[in-house]
Each structure stands twice: as structure tokens, then as C-alpha cells.
Design an enzyme around this catalytic site. Sequence first.
Site, PDB file in Angstrom:
ATOM      1  N   ASP A  37       0.784  -1.660   0.186  1.00  0.00           N
ATOM      2  CA  ASP A  37       0.063   0.202  -0.023  1.00  0.00           C
ATOM      3  C   ASP A  37       1.034   1.224   0.269  1.00  0.00           C
ATOM      4  O   ASP A  37       2.319   1.059   0.233  1.00  0.00           O
ATOM      5  CB  ASP A  37      -0.959  -0.017   1.099  1.00  0.00           C
ATOM      6  CG  ASP A  37      -2.414   1.036   0.566  1.00  0.00           C
ATOM      7  OD1 ASP A  37      -3.653  -0.043   0.812  1.00  0.00           O
ATOM      8  OD2 ASP A  37      -2.016   1.929   0.316  1.00  0.00           O
ATOM      9  N   ASP A  64       4.137   3.531  -4.467  1.00  0.00           N
ATOM     10  CA  ASP A  64       3.030   3.639  -4.873  1.00  0.00           C
ATOM     11  C   ASP A  64       3.147   2.854  -6.279  1.00  0.00           C
ATOM     12  O   ASP A  64       3.823   3.542  -7.355  1.00  0.00           O
ATOM     13  CB  ASP A  64       3.509   5.887  -5.299  1.00  0.00           C
ATOM     14  CG  ASP A  64       2.384   5.958  -6.018  1.00  0.00           C
ATOM     15  OD1 ASP A  64       1.258   5.445  -7.057  1.00  0.00           O
ATOM     16  OD2 ASP A  64       2.175   7.622  -5.517  1.00  0.00           O
ATOM     17  N   TYR A 155     -11.889   7.459 -15.111  1.00  0.00           N
ATOM     18  CA  TYR A 155     -12.018   5.722 -14.217  1.00  0.00           C
ATOM     19  C   TYR A 155     -12.426   4.726 -15.133  1.00  0.00           C
ATOM     20  O   TYR A 155     -12.078   4.079 -15.434  1.00  0.00           O
ATOM     21  CB  TYR A 155     -12.541   5.950 -13.271  1.00  0.00           C
ATOM     22  CG  TYR A 155     -12.533   4.441 -12.555  1.00  0.00           C
ATOM     23  CD1 TYR A 155     -12.155   4.861 -11.595  1.00  0.00           C
ATOM     24  CD2 TYR A 155     -13.842   4.119 -12.091  1.00  0.00           C
ATOM     25  CE1 TYR A 155     -11.799   4.000 -10.594  1.00  0.00           C
ATOM     26  CE2 TYR A 155     -14.330   2.611 -11.866  1.00  0.00           C
ATOM     27  CZ  TYR A 155     -13.561   2.806 -10.242  1.00  0.00           C
ATOM     28  OH  TYR A 155     -13.345   1.258 -10.050  1.00  0.00           O
ATOM     29  N   LYS A 159     -10.326   0.960 -16.420  1.00  0.00           N
ATOM     30  CA  LYS A 159     -11.060  -0.044 -15.940  1.00  0.00           C
ATOM     31  C   LYS A 159     -11.425  -0.479 -17.145  1.00  0.00           C
ATOM     32  O   LYS A 159     -10.945  -2.078 -17.662  1.00  0.00           O
ATOM     33  CB  LYS A 159     -12.350  -0.537 -15.288  1.00  0.00           C
ATOM     34  CG  LYS A 159     -11.595   0.615 -13.827  1.00  0.00           C
ATOM     35  CD  LYS A 159     -10.805  -0.060 -13.005  1.00  0.00           C
ATOM     36  CE  LYS A 159     -10.493   0.071 -11.739  1.00  0.00           C
ATOM     37  NZ  LYS A 159      -9.665  -0.209 -10.894  1.00  0.00           N
ATOM     38  N   THR A 190     -16.479   0.106   0.494  1.00  0.00           N
ATOM     39  CA  THR A 190     -15.409   0.186   1.182  1.00  0.00           C
ATOM     40  C   THR A 190     -14.469   1.838   1.501  1.00  0.00           C
ATOM     41  O   THR A 190     -15.667   2.640   1.320  1.00  0.00           O
ATOM     42  CB  THR A 190     -14.301  -0.848  -0.236  1.00  0.00           C
ATOM     43  OG1 THR A 190     -14.189   0.790  -1.077  1.00  0.00           O
ATOM     44  CG2 THR A 190     -14.534  -1.617  -0.913  1.00  0.00           C
ATOM     45  N   THR A 193     -15.858   4.415  -1.334  1.00  0.00           N
ATOM     46  CA  THR A 193     -17.098   4.844  -1.384  1.00  0.00           C
ATOM     47  C   THR A 193     -17.811   5.384  -0.189  1.00  0.00           C
ATOM     48  O   THR A 193     -18.753   5.663  -0.498  1.00  0.00           O
ATOM     49  CB  THR A 193     -18.108   3.797  -2.195  1.00  0.00           C
ATOM     50  OG1 THR A 193     -16.986   2.143  -1.702  1.00  0.00           O
ATOM     51  CG2 THR A 193     -17.377   3.625  -3.457  1.00  0.00           C
TER      52      THR A 193
HETATM   53  P1  NAD Z   1     -10.287   1.559  -0.700  1.00  0.00           P
HETATM   54  O1  NAD Z   1      -9.694   2.488  -1.115  1.00  0.00           O
HETATM   55  O2  NAD Z   1     -10.822   0.493   0.295  1.00  0.00           O
HETATM   56  O3  NAD Z   1      -8.530   0.742  -0.964  1.00  0.00           O
HETATM   57  C1  NAD Z   1      -7.958   0.820  -1.873  1.00  0.00           C
HETATM   58  C2  NAD Z   1      -6.475   1.035  -1.056  1.00  0.00           C
HETATM   59  O4  NAD Z   1      -5.234   1.173  -2.139  1.00  0.00           O
HETATM   60  C3  NAD Z   1      -6.473   2.183   0.127  1.00  0.00           C
HETATM   61  O5  NAD Z   1      -5.489   0.975   0.788  1.00  0.00           O
HETATM   62  C4  NAD Z   1      -4.652   2.697  -0.958  1.00  0.00           C
HETATM   63  O6  NAD Z   1      -3.958   3.463   0.143  1.00  0.00           O
HETATM   64  C5  NAD Z   1      -4.762   1.919  -1.687  1.00  0.00           C
HETATM   65  N1  NAD Z   1      -3.614   2.935  -3.174  1.00  0.00           N
HETATM   66  C6  NAD Z   1      -4.553   3.789  -3.735  1.00  0.00           C
HETATM   67  N2  NAD Z   1      -3.501   4.280  -4.659  1.00  0.00           N
HETATM   68  C7  NAD Z   1      -2.506   3.598  -4.070  1.00  0.00           C
HETATM   69  C8  NAD Z   1      -1.247   3.665  -5.032  1.00  0.00           C
HETATM   70  N3  NAD Z   1      -0.958   4.174  -6.157  1.00  0.00           N
HETATM   71  N4  NAD Z   1      -0.545   2.670  -4.588  1.00  0.00           N
HETATM   72  C9  NAD Z   1      -0.729   1.163  -4.186  1.00  0.00           C
HETATM   73  N5  NAD Z   1      -2.082   1.615  -3.500  1.00  0.00           N
HETATM   74  C10 NAD Z   1      -2.558   2.107  -3.302  1.00  0.00           C
HETATM   75  O7  NAD Z   1     -10.809   1.333  -2.438  1.00  0.00           O
HETATM   76  P2  NAD Z   1     -11.491  -0.713  -2.945  1.00  0.00           P
HETATM   77  O8  NAD Z   1     -13.296  -0.179  -3.238  1.00  0.00           O
HETATM   78  O9  NAD Z   1     -11.102  -1.661  -2.143  1.00  0.00           O
HETATM   79  O10 NAD Z   1     -10.597  -0.413  -3.952  1.00  0.00           O
HETATM   80  C11 NAD Z   1      -9.653  -1.471  -5.009  1.00  0.00           C
HETATM   81  C12 NAD Z   1      -9.829  -2.030  -5.987  1.00  0.00           C
HETATM   82  O11 NAD Z   1     -11.808  -1.664  -6.605  1.00  0.00           O
HETATM   83  C13 NAD Z   1      -9.420  -0.712  -7.146  1.00  0.00           C
HETATM   84  O12 NAD Z   1      -8.708  -0.874  -8.132  1.00  0.00           O
HETATM   85  C14 NAD Z   1     -11.150  -0.451  -7.637  1.00  0.00           C
HETATM   86  O13 NAD Z   1     -11.381   0.919  -8.367  1.00  0.00           O
HETATM   87  C15 NAD Z   1     -12.051  -1.018  -7.605  1.00  0.00           C
HETATM   88  N6  NAD Z   1     -13.508  -1.147  -7.681  1.00  0.00           N
HETATM   89  C16 NAD Z   1     -13.818  -0.393  -6.061  1.00  0.00           C
HETATM   90  C17 NAD Z   1     -15.438  -0.702  -6.430  1.00  0.00           C
HETATM   91  C18 NAD Z   1     -15.795   0.589  -4.914  1.00  0.00           C
HETATM   92  O14 NAD Z   1     -17.570   0.202  -5.438  1.00  0.00           O
HETATM   93  N7  NAD Z   1     -15.466   0.185  -3.654  1.00  0.00           N
HETATM   94  C19 NAD Z   1     -16.455  -0.973  -7.416  1.00  0.00           C
HETATM   95  C20 NAD Z   1     -15.471  -1.692  -8.748  1.00  0.00           C
HETATM   96  C21 NAD Z   1     -14.315  -1.694  -8.060  1.00  0.00           C
END
Ligand code: NAD
Length: 264
Positions: A37, A64, A155, A159, A190, A193
Site C-alpha cells: 500500500d 505508489d 476511471y 478500467k 469500502t 466509497t
Molecule cells: P479502498 O480505497 O478501500 O482501497 C484501495 C487501497 O488502495 C487503499 O488502501 C489505498 O491506500 C490503496 N492505493 C490507492 N492508490 C494507491 C497507489 N497509487 N499505490 C498503492 N496503493 C494505493 O478501495 P476499494 O474499493 O477496496 O478499491 C480496490 C479496487 O476495487 C480499486 O481498483 C477500485 O477501483 C476497484 N473497485 C471498487 C469499487 C467499489 O465500489 N468500492 C467498485 C469497482 C471497482
Amino acid sequence: MRVLVTGAASGIGRATCLRLARDGKASGQAAKVAAVDLGPSPGLDSLCGELKALGAEALPLHADMGEAKEPARVVADAVRAFGGLDGLVSNAGINRPGPLLSYTVEDWDRMFAVNTRATWLLAQAAHPALKAAHGAIVATASMSGSNPHANLGPYGPSKAAVIMLAQVLAQEFGADGIRVNTISPGMVRTGMTEKAYADETIASQRNALVPLGRVATPEDMADVIAFLLSPDARYINGHDLVVDGGVAGNFLGRLPGISRITRS
Ligand code: NAD
């Protein structure tokens, strides 16, 4: 399983690490989890504590994924620590609301660097270790990669690109025994969101949009990622698995006036 998961400190990534650790405990073969992370955080600390409590080896890595050299660095760290790699979960992603009209080139490039390019760079770096282990890659895409999603800038395009990237990787890596797939989550509660769901009205409106009656939990996604990494998915390659409770298809049935349409 020796696995590297990005975006591990929160949401889907965190739930995936814990699911794999529980699987390792149940099978008697402790998981080794490289949890990547952005930097030190209470989320990453508590995850590593929970992983260890489950008997897993936890390797926290700060990087990152939008920086071009970082994916290879974390893969090298994980391979060195674990002696190889069986699974790669490219899950870190970013999202910033706004119409495309408002986006700058820097914002665009950043989103593609994190959401798309990192998966390619991680896969490239992990290829030798995954080939040796006949391992698997799962990238977290989104339903926004196959359905136009206005006001989220690039976004959706980032994707869509990761879905196709994984399909091309699947073609190229298949002969080396490496499977590559994506999951496309629908709405998941999460860190990304959470602000939307903090409003009870919005939360219940969102639940009502899903044919299954609820927004997903991170565990709903983690279980599918674990399946795609597992031997049970041994013949699934180049597939985008939509895990959305049916919400992306929930449009035509809601068109106003359907009950007034009469048969001739
Ligand atoms: P989240 O924010 O809970 O977790 C994302 C994690 O990624 C965080 O801990 C953040 O610090 C880390 N992160 C962000 N940018 C980073 C970087 N540049 N380098 C390393 N780490 C980084 O969100 P989530 O919903 O668990 O997201 C996980 C994946 O799911 C993402 O790819 C997101 O686009 C995808 N997604 C989420 C949803 C939703 O509704 N939550 C829907 C579709 C897709």
C-alpha cells in the site's frame, strides 16, 4: 500460497489478504502475503497483525503503484522474501469524481498509471516467478470498465483498458502456465466509497438498485479473487468476471411506463 496484493490496507485488497490467510490456515499450508500500500497506515498495521494471528507470514511493503519503477521493486521484494510467487492481485485503484471536461492531462495520466499501467508492470516483473510456480494473476477492474460511467473522469476508460490488458496478458502468458483474469465489482462498500454510504438515504437507494437487494461487501469480492487464484479456476483464463449482484443489467426493467405497454 505466496501472493502479492496491492491496495492491501483497505477494502477489497484487505479482505483478499485475510481470505487467503484463512485458506492457508485451513489447508495447513500457511499463506505468505506481501501486502502493498502507499505508505505506513493503521490499516496496513492492523492487517499485518491479523494475518499473523491467522498463522500467515505478512510482508508489508510501501509503494505508489503510479510510479513506474515501484511495481518491479515490490515484486522483487516479495520474491526474495518468499522464494517465489504463486499469485499476484493487482488491486490498487483510484477514483476521482468529475466530468471529463474538467480533467487535466496530469489527472488523466495519474489515473491510467495507477489503474492500468501498474497491472502491466507488475505482471511483467512477476512473470518469471509466476511461470516457475504456474501461478495466476487477478486484476480488479470495475463494472465501469464495460458500462459508460459519466462524471468519473477517465476511471471507466482506465478500467476498460485493464480488462483488455488482462485478456492480452492471458494470451501471451497462457503458454507459460500463468492464468490472467479480472473481476469487475459492482458497488462495494469500502474506503473508496464510504462517504456515499455514510448518508443513510443514499445507502438504501443504492441497495434498492441491486437485484440481490444489497451493495457488496469487500468479502464478496475477495472470495471471487481467491477462487480465480485457486486450482478450481485452473481452466479460466482471459475472463472478466462481473461480480455486481446484477446491478449493471438493472436498467431496462426500470424504464418508466413499461406496465402501460399493451400487447397488440
Ligand atoms: P479502498 O480505497 O478501500 O482501497 C484501495 C487501497 O488502495 C487503499 O488502501 C489505498 O491506500 C490503496 N492505493 C490507492 N492508490 C494507491 C497507489 N497509487 N499505490 C498503492 N496503493 C494505493 O478501495 P476499494 O474499493 O477496496 O478499491 C480496490 C479496487 O476495487 C480499486 O481498483 C477500485 O477501483 C476497484 N473497485 C471498487 C469499487 C467499489 O465500489 N468500492 C467498485 C469497482 C471497482
